[in-house]
Design an enzyme around this catalytic site. Structure first.
Site, PDB file in Angstrom:
ATOM      1  N   SER A  14      -3.395  10.100 -14.717  1.00  0.00           N
ATOM      2  CA  SER A  14      -3.288  11.124 -14.030  1.00  0.00           C
ATOM      3  C   SER A  14      -4.277  12.346 -13.757  1.00  0.00           C
ATOM      4  O   SER A  14      -4.836  12.791 -15.225  1.00  0.00           O
ATOM      5  CB  SER A  14      -1.781  11.762 -14.990  1.00  0.00           C
ATOM      6  OG  SER A  14      -1.559  12.941 -13.813  1.00  0.00           O
ATOM      7  N   LEU A  15      -4.180  12.739 -13.008  1.00  0.00           N
ATOM      8  CA  LEU A  15      -5.311  13.631 -12.345  1.00  0.00           C
ATOM      9  C   LEU A  15      -4.117  14.740 -12.377  1.00  0.00           C
ATOM     10  O   LEU A  15      -4.394  16.255 -12.351  1.00  0.00           O
ATOM     11  CB  LEU A  15      -5.485  13.447 -10.997  1.00  0.00           C
ATOM     12  CG  LEU A  15      -6.127  11.870 -11.009  1.00  0.00           C
ATOM     13  CD1 LEU A  15      -6.634  11.527  -9.598  1.00  0.00           C
ATOM     14  CD2 LEU A  15      -7.858  12.038 -12.072  1.00  0.00           C
ATOM     15  N   SER A  16      -3.008  14.959 -12.433  1.00  0.00           N
ATOM     16  CA  SER A  16      -2.026  16.545 -12.850  1.00  0.00           C
ATOM     17  C   SER A  16      -2.263  17.431 -13.296  1.00  0.00           C
ATOM     18  O   SER A  16      -2.439  17.919 -13.120  1.00  0.00           O
ATOM     19  CB  SER A  16      -1.002  15.536 -12.417  1.00  0.00           C
ATOM     20  OG  SER A  16      -0.354  15.053 -11.234  1.00  0.00           O
ATOM     21  N   LYS A  65      10.788   7.499 -10.589  1.00  0.00           N
ATOM     22  CA  LYS A  65      10.992   8.199  -9.031  1.00  0.00           C
ATOM     23  C   LYS A  65      12.895   7.914  -9.582  1.00  0.00           C
ATOM     24  O   LYS A  65      12.690   8.823  -8.098  1.00  0.00           O
ATOM     25  CB  LYS A  65       9.776   8.272  -8.350  1.00  0.00           C
ATOM     26  CG  LYS A  65       8.694   8.568  -8.084  1.00  0.00           C
ATOM     27  CD  LYS A  65       8.255   8.841  -7.149  1.00  0.00           C
ATOM     28  CE  LYS A  65       6.342   8.678  -7.507  1.00  0.00           C
ATOM     29  NZ  LYS A  65       5.536   9.507  -6.224  1.00  0.00           N
ATOM     30  N   ASP A 100       6.389  14.793  -2.689  1.00  0.00           N
ATOM     31  CA  ASP A 100       5.908  13.629  -1.805  1.00  0.00           C
ATOM     32  C   ASP A 100       5.430  14.415  -0.251  1.00  0.00           C
ATOM     33  O   ASP A 100       4.508  13.384   0.700  1.00  0.00           O
ATOM     34  CB  ASP A 100       6.074  11.817  -2.236  1.00  0.00           C
ATOM     35  CG  ASP A 100       5.823  11.972  -3.423  1.00  0.00           C
ATOM     36  OD1 ASP A 100       4.821  12.504  -3.662  1.00  0.00           O
ATOM     37  OD2 ASP A 100       6.406  10.946  -4.398  1.00  0.00           O
ATOM     38  N   GLY A 124       3.551  -0.511   4.221  1.00  0.00           N
ATOM     39  CA  GLY A 124       4.067  -0.894   3.243  1.00  0.00           C
ATOM     40  C   GLY A 124       5.550   0.168   3.526  1.00  0.00           C
ATOM     41  O   GLY A 124       5.763   1.026   4.149  1.00  0.00           O
ATOM     42  N   ASN A 147       5.495  -4.020   6.637  1.00  0.00           N
ATOM     43  CA  ASN A 147       5.461  -4.857   4.965  1.00  0.00           C
ATOM     44  C   ASN A 147       5.275  -6.208   4.907  1.00  0.00           C
ATOM     45  O   ASN A 147       5.911  -6.455   5.858  1.00  0.00           O
ATOM     46  CB  ASN A 147       6.990  -3.858   4.469  1.00  0.00           C
ATOM     47  CG  ASN A 147       6.216  -4.178   2.573  1.00  0.00           C
ATOM     48  OD1 ASN A 147       5.355  -3.601   2.838  1.00  0.00           O
ATOM     49  ND2 ASN A 147       7.133  -4.740   2.306  1.00  0.00           N
ATOM     50  N   ARG A 148       4.810  -6.063   4.173  1.00  0.00           N
ATOM     51  CA  ARG A 148       4.187  -7.117   4.103  1.00  0.00           C
ATOM     52  C   ARG A 148       5.311  -8.439   3.903  1.00  0.00           C
ATOM     53  O   ARG A 148       6.144  -9.334   3.893  1.00  0.00           O
ATOM     54  CB  ARG A 148       3.276  -7.641   2.370  1.00  0.00           C
ATOM     55  CG  ARG A 148       3.529  -9.016   2.100  1.00  0.00           C
ATOM     56  CD  ARG A 148       2.776  -9.229   0.526  1.00  0.00           C
ATOM     57  NE  ARG A 148       2.785  -8.402  -0.665  1.00  0.00           N
ATOM     58  CZ  ARG A 148       2.711  -8.062  -1.882  1.00  0.00           C
ATOM     59  NH1 ARG A 148       1.138  -8.756  -1.592  1.00  0.00           N
ATOM     60  NH2 ARG A 148       3.722  -7.632  -2.565  1.00  0.00           N
TER      61      ARG A 148
HETATM   62  P1  ATR Z   1       3.837   2.780  -4.385  1.00  0.00           P
HETATM   63  O1  ATR Z   1       4.703   3.426  -5.549  1.00  0.00           O
HETATM   64  O2  ATR Z   1       2.440   3.160  -4.304  1.00  0.00           O
HETATM   65  O3  ATR Z   1       4.259   2.851  -2.866  1.00  0.00           O
HETATM   66  P2  ATR Z   1       5.133   0.067  -4.924  1.00  0.00           P
HETATM   67  O4  ATR Z   1       6.581   1.001  -4.522  1.00  0.00           O
HETATM   68  O5  ATR Z   1       4.904  -1.059  -5.910  1.00  0.00           O
HETATM   69  O6  ATR Z   1       3.999   1.469  -4.979  1.00  0.00           O
HETATM   70  O7  ATR Z   1       4.456  -0.266  -3.060  1.00  0.00           O
HETATM   71  C1  ATR Z   1       3.343  -1.227  -3.112  1.00  0.00           C
HETATM   72  C2  ATR Z   1       3.299  -1.563  -1.966  1.00  0.00           C
HETATM   73  O8  ATR Z   1       1.838  -2.030  -1.427  1.00  0.00           O
HETATM   74  C3  ATR Z   1       5.006  -2.343  -0.771  1.00  0.00           C
HETATM   75  O9  ATR Z   1       5.282  -2.434   0.637  1.00  0.00           O
HETATM   76  C4  ATR Z   1       4.201  -3.912  -0.886  1.00  0.00           C
HETATM   77  O10 ATR Z   1       4.152  -4.474  -0.383  1.00  0.00           O
HETATM   78  P3  ATR Z   1       5.854  -5.869  -0.643  1.00  0.00           P
HETATM   79  O11 ATR Z   1       6.975  -4.703  -0.742  1.00  0.00           O
HETATM   80  O12 ATR Z   1       5.563  -6.612  -0.016  1.00  0.00           O
HETATM   81  O13 ATR Z   1       5.608  -5.830  -1.630  1.00  0.00           O
HETATM   82  C5  ATR Z   1       2.391  -2.983  -0.815  1.00  0.00           C
HETATM   83  N1  ATR Z   1       1.343  -4.162  -1.389  1.00  0.00           N
HETATM   84  C6  ATR Z   1       1.127  -4.320  -2.559  1.00  0.00           C
HETATM   85  N2  ATR Z   1       0.396  -5.488  -2.436  1.00  0.00           N
HETATM   86  C7  ATR Z   1       0.309  -6.019  -1.135  1.00  0.00           C
HETATM   87  C8  ATR Z   1      -1.002  -6.807  -0.556  1.00  0.00           C
HETATM   88  N3  ATR Z   1      -1.743  -7.607  -1.253  1.00  0.00           N
HETATM   89  N4  ATR Z   1      -0.871  -6.661   0.739  1.00  0.00           N
HETATM   90  C9  ATR Z   1       0.594  -6.374   1.442  1.00  0.00           C
HETATM   91  N5  ATR Z   1       0.955  -5.212   0.551  1.00  0.00           N
HETATM   92  C10 ATR Z   1       0.754  -5.205  -0.503  1.00  0.00           C
END
Ligand code: ATR
Length: 278
Positions: A14-16, A65, A100, A124, A147-148
């Site tokens: 952590s950088l906090s 969170k 955030d 995302g 989102n993926r």
């Molecule tokens: P954070 O708290 O940093 O947002 P997270 O809640 O784990 O981390 O979310 C990761 C995000 O990155 C998600 O939107 C994830 O997509 P999925 O919901 O489909 O999992 C996305 N993500 C992670 N790896 C990915 C990849 N290789 N290609 C595209 N999206 C990716």
């Protein structure tokens, strides 16, 4: 002495601590900032325990969170976002906030990026994506979430829509799709946020370079490396770029100001953060 801290698992990187302690030193505050690593299922318990130990405030990171919601009284924004990253332990029950969202807004503000009436795209739909979507919904006319896993984008869009329905002057149209929807939405967008983990410690990007253009402002939530492939591509296309350390900085600035009631020494915190990132 006031003790503040961060709960996360893991928190080793952590950088906090250096960022907050630089601020305490600058303002002559008798305070410390420490990290705690509760077991993955013990986030809410850790908040209660920290309160009984006299800790003044906590930041909260992955994976806690959402879990800490049950141990705090969240403000309206934190309740709508469904995530708490800052807790004031001096109230009873502890108060939960989401800084955030302000982190995204203040990072754009700091770079002179006006989002009023903008077309915004968030890539995302995890924790960072939720914060970015709520941050941009306040001022954008259209917000697209890609989102993926498209279903996660759809359910985030629904959450944003239902929260802005009542209390916004500007009606925002919120849409959602898979990553293929970027091809239609990025070319006409004004603002773009990468809130996926793609690009973290790798030279990958979630957004094809040929979609980027000079009218865009791009914020990448990834801060390791600071100059991601996305930001390099964006700069090459003539876009305004905002690196992930700005979002990290301003969520910390906002937490500091809530806890201490003092105006944060932003430049000092930024310097400490970037020194530790390098
Ligand atoms: P954070 O708290 O940093 O947002 P997270 O809640 O784990 O981390 O979310 C990761 C995000 O990155 C998600 O939107 C994830 O997509 P999925 O919901 O489909 O999992 C996305 N993500 C992670 N790896 C990915 C990849 N290789 N290609 C595209 N999206 C990716």
């Amino acid at each position: 002495m006031d003790v503040y801290g961060l709960i996360g698992n893991p928190v080793g990187h952590s950088l906090s601590p250096p960022m907050h302690e630089a601020a305490y030193e600058e303002l002559g505050l008798d305070a410390r900032y420490v990290t705690f690593e509760p077991a993955p299922d013990a986030g809410a318990e850790a908040v209660t325990a920290a309160k009984s130990l006299g800790v003044a405030g906590l930041n909260v990171t992955v994976p806690f969170k959402q879990d800490v919601l049950e141990a705090v009284d969240p403000d309206d924004l934190a309740a709508e976002v469904g995530a708490v990253n800052t807790v004031d332990l001096r109230t009873d029950p502890p108060s939960g906030y989401n800084t955030d969202v302000a982190g995204v807004q203040r990072a754009f503000d700091h770079h002179g990026v006006d989002r009023e009436g903008a077309s915004a795209v968030v890539v995302g739909a995890g924790g960072a994506g939720r914060a970015a979507a709520f941050a941009l919904a306040e001022s954008s006319v259209t917000l697209h979430i890609a989102n993926r896993t498209a279903e996660k984008a759809t359910s985030l869009a629904e959450a944003v829509r239902s929260s802005i329905g009542d209390d916004l002057d500007t009606p925002t149209t919120v849409t959602a799709g898979g990553l293929d929807s970027l091809a239609e939405t990025v070319p006409t967008a004004d603002v773009l946020v990468n809130a996926t983990t793609v690009g973290m410690e790798s030279d990958e990007t979630p957004i094809p370079a040929d979609l980027l253009h000079g009218n865009l402002a791009v914020l990448d939530a990834v801060y390791a490396p600071l100059e991601t492939r996305l930001l390099r591509d964006a700069a090459a296309a003539g876009a305004t770029t905002v690196d992930g350390a700005w979002m990290l900085l301003f969520q910390g600035v906002e937490a500091f100001e809530r806890w201490t009631g003092e105006e944060a020494p932003v430049a000092v915190m930024n310097e400490a953060l970037r020194e530790h990132l390098e």
